[in-house]
Design a protein around this motif. Sequence first.
Motif, PDB file in Angstrom:
ATOM      1  N   ASP A   1     -12.612 -20.177 -37.776  1.00 40.52           N
ATOM      2  CA  ASP A   1     -12.635 -19.737 -36.374  1.00 40.52           C
ATOM      3  C   ASP A   1     -13.974 -19.090 -36.032  1.00 40.52           C
ATOM      4  OD1 ASP A   1     -10.079 -20.633 -35.921  1.00 40.52           O
ATOM      5  OD2 ASP A   1      -9.131 -18.686 -36.264  1.00 40.52           O
ATOM      6  N   TYR A   2     -14.455 -18.230 -36.924  1.00 46.33           N
ATOM      7  CA  TYR A   2     -15.711 -17.516 -36.688  1.00 46.33           C
ATOM      8  C   TYR A   2     -16.879 -18.497 -36.603  1.00 46.33           C
ATOM      9  CZ  TYR A   2     -19.682 -14.395 -37.434  1.00 46.33           C
ATOM     10  OH  TYR A   2     -20.873 -13.716 -37.294  1.00 46.33           O
TER      11      TYR A   2
ATOM     12  N   LEU B   1     -19.845  -9.960 -42.111  1.00 51.06           N
ATOM     13  CA  LEU B   1     -18.590  -9.925 -41.365  1.00 51.06           C
ATOM     14  C   LEU B   1     -17.827  -8.637 -41.625  1.00 51.06           C
ATOM     15  CD1 LEU B   1     -17.392 -13.540 -42.244  1.00 51.06           C
ATOM     16  CD2 LEU B   1     -18.644 -12.829 -40.206  1.00 51.06           C
TER      17      LEU B   1
ATOM     18  N   TYR C   1      -7.631  -5.495 -46.270  1.00 51.74           N
ATOM     19  CA  TYR C   1      -8.575  -6.593 -46.511  1.00 51.74           C
ATOM     20  C   TYR C   1      -9.662  -6.286 -47.543  1.00 51.74           C
ATOM     21  CZ  TYR C   1      -6.395  -8.238 -42.232  1.00 51.74           C
ATOM     22  OH  TYR C   1      -5.482  -8.630 -41.292  1.00 51.74           O
TER      23      TYR C   1
ATOM     24  N   TYR D   1     -18.940  -3.771 -44.385  1.00 51.36           N
ATOM     25  CA  TYR D   1     -19.128  -5.195 -44.119  1.00 51.36           C
ATOM     26  C   TYR D   1     -18.966  -6.001 -45.407  1.00 51.36           C
ATOM     27  CZ  TYR D   1     -21.028  -4.084 -39.508  1.00 51.36           C
ATOM     28  OH  TYR D   1     -21.180  -3.638 -38.229  1.00 51.36           O
TER      29      TYR D   1
ATOM     30  N   MET E   1      -9.773 -17.779 -40.816  1.00 48.73           N
ATOM     31  CA  MET E   1     -10.561 -16.851 -40.010  1.00 48.73           C
ATOM     32  C   MET E   1     -12.043 -17.222 -40.067  1.00 48.73           C
ATOM     33  SD  MET E   1      -8.895 -13.093 -40.612  1.00 48.73           S
ATOM     34  CE  MET E   1      -7.224 -12.713 -40.083  1.00 48.73           C
ATOM     35  N   LEU E   2     -12.505 -17.650 -41.240  1.00 49.32           N
ATOM     36  CA  LEU E   2     -13.899 -18.063 -41.357  1.00 49.32           C
ATOM     37  C   LEU E   2     -14.177 -19.296 -40.503  1.00 49.32           C
ATOM     38  CD1 LEU E   2     -14.607 -17.589 -45.188  1.00 49.32           C
ATOM     39  CD2 LEU E   2     -15.629 -16.322 -43.299  1.00 49.32           C
TER      40      LEU E   2
ATOM     41  N   TYR F   1     -11.727  -8.069 -42.151  1.00 42.96           N
ATOM     42  CA  TYR F   1     -10.639  -8.946 -41.717  1.00 42.96           C
ATOM     43  C   TYR F   1     -11.150 -10.343 -41.400  1.00 42.96           C
ATOM     44  CZ  TYR F   1     -11.843  -8.991 -36.724  1.00 42.96           C
ATOM     45  OH  TYR F   1     -12.461  -9.206 -35.524  1.00 42.96           O
ATOM     46  N   GLN F   2     -12.424 -10.437 -40.967  1.00 43.05           N
ATOM     47  CA  GLN F   2     -12.991 -11.749 -40.641  1.00 43.05           C
ATOM     48  C   GLN F   2     -13.245 -12.579 -41.905  1.00 43.05           C
ATOM     49  OE1 GLN F   2     -16.359 -10.058 -38.461  1.00 43.05           O
ATOM     50  NE2 GLN F   2     -15.646 -11.107 -36.615  1.00 43.05           N
TER      51      GLN F   2
END
Length: 548
Positions: free
Chosen positions: A22-23, A9, A312, A53, A19-20, A12-13
């Motif tokens: 959502d992903y 990822l 991040y 990453y 966020m995790l 920011y993800q």
Amino acid sequence: MIKEYQLRLLPYQAANESMLKDYLAREEGLPLSSINHVRILKRSIDARQRTVYVNLKVRIYVNEQPEDEMYVPTQYNDVSGAPAVIVVGAGPAGLFAALKLIELGKKPIVLERGKDVHGRKHDLAAIAKTNVVDENSNYCFGEGGAGAYSDGKLYTRSKKRGNVDKILNVFCQHGASTSILVDAHPHIGTDKLPRVIENMRNTILKCGGEVHFQTKMTGLLLEKMEQQSCDIACTGKAVGVEAIDLNTNEQKTFHGPVILATGHSARDVYRYLYGQNITVEAKALAIGVRLEHPALVIDQIQYHNKQGRGDYLPAAEYSFVTQVDGRGVYSFCMCPGGYVIPAATGPQQIVVNGMSPASRGTQWSNSGMVVEIRPEDAVAILSTQNDKCVNGDDALLMMQLQENLEHLCWQQGNMRQTAPAQRMTDFVNNKLSYDLPKSSYAPGLVSSPLHFWLPSLISGRLQQGFKKFGQMSHGFLTRDAALIAIETRTSSPVRIVRNNESLEHVTVHGLFPCGEGAGYAGGIVSAGVDGERCAEMAAAYSEAINLM
């Protein structure tokens, strides 16, 4: 349903659980409301390319509730009436040895020359304020050992020698963040580790063990053995230790097999063993400087971004290694977002080390930059300094080299704890620095020509190493970085020789040299692993002699 995924990822993800979720809902076609929890199992940063990453191994709980604990707790029972084993030193090797002894049904009696982990703070502050080093309470001596107030990094390559996961789980059981079970380079932080150490001590006491602070070992209680029960090389057995209470000057004795976990700076112990003809030998170590950059510079270099780490990413780490004239030159104990600290253990010494708080949020990043030094190198350096023949077979040869360089550094530092320093580019170009960058080193810096007075076997290799590192990483070789002298305590200068199988000393039964101070570990985790191994052998030995 519980499933595990490997994810790659953008930072920011990977920043938080929402966020995790959502992903994962998007990528796996799951209803967002069904994902009750995402647990990160492993996390590492891949900054090898221009786009950075975050690699994650995650476990998701779909319409399931997660387990309460991420770590595996250890059961500790009461051992107040059990046979005693003496543990000399309350650093990581000693503390983990003591806890393992409790697991195995033995009573640990821990002797620590320094103060408890909180009492040490006043003596550490005094080094910067008054330039006075307490010989028994400093950055190396005291509860928690050298690791307690010098970073708390938990990365090790010693997996072949023991259960690293067990060490990390014990830390979590005593209050460390469970993130140390996740991160590729786990780190507790020098501001968080003291509380964890105190909790470990409280477990020892609650289970009936003993912890004696400001109690300094002065000798071993040695007993001769009958020839038929002793191998040819055996000189006897350790049945306890003699010690002195540093508060009252009262002499004390403690009886039992002995785990000797005194740390890499207990030079009085090395001299005692050498004087008693208890086998020790010189070992190679590394000597150099602390290299301090602005943290932003390292972030920019490592993350390939003029803005640095952004919102991040953590403070960036680096690792360099090369060979110069047949010796390794490498970075050591890298402290992103940290401080350089005064780590002397006596008068007329300057020694530097590094540490980072849990946040790794200071404006500086530092590491040891060191050169591999072998006994034959020490002979060459000392012969030049002393203008006389040096015995290359002397077991204390490397310790003598450490002491000479630390005293020389103290002289160059105006005979205070102000450390000699030089801009990185000036050092490489053999120039005196007329001013110095702002530094985290609290006692202060004094401009000094390190290139001139450091032994050429060290300075010349460092200069070549820095040039190579600058070619490997553009911007690393900069005038904005400072070299701060001298880094000598990278490892023990002596190995207290032990049997590879029983872990007993080769000539003294019942004596178990342990951890970094004995020359068998290099850092908090490997010392903890070695502490557990020595505890297992000492417990078995105790069991055997109590059955006789």
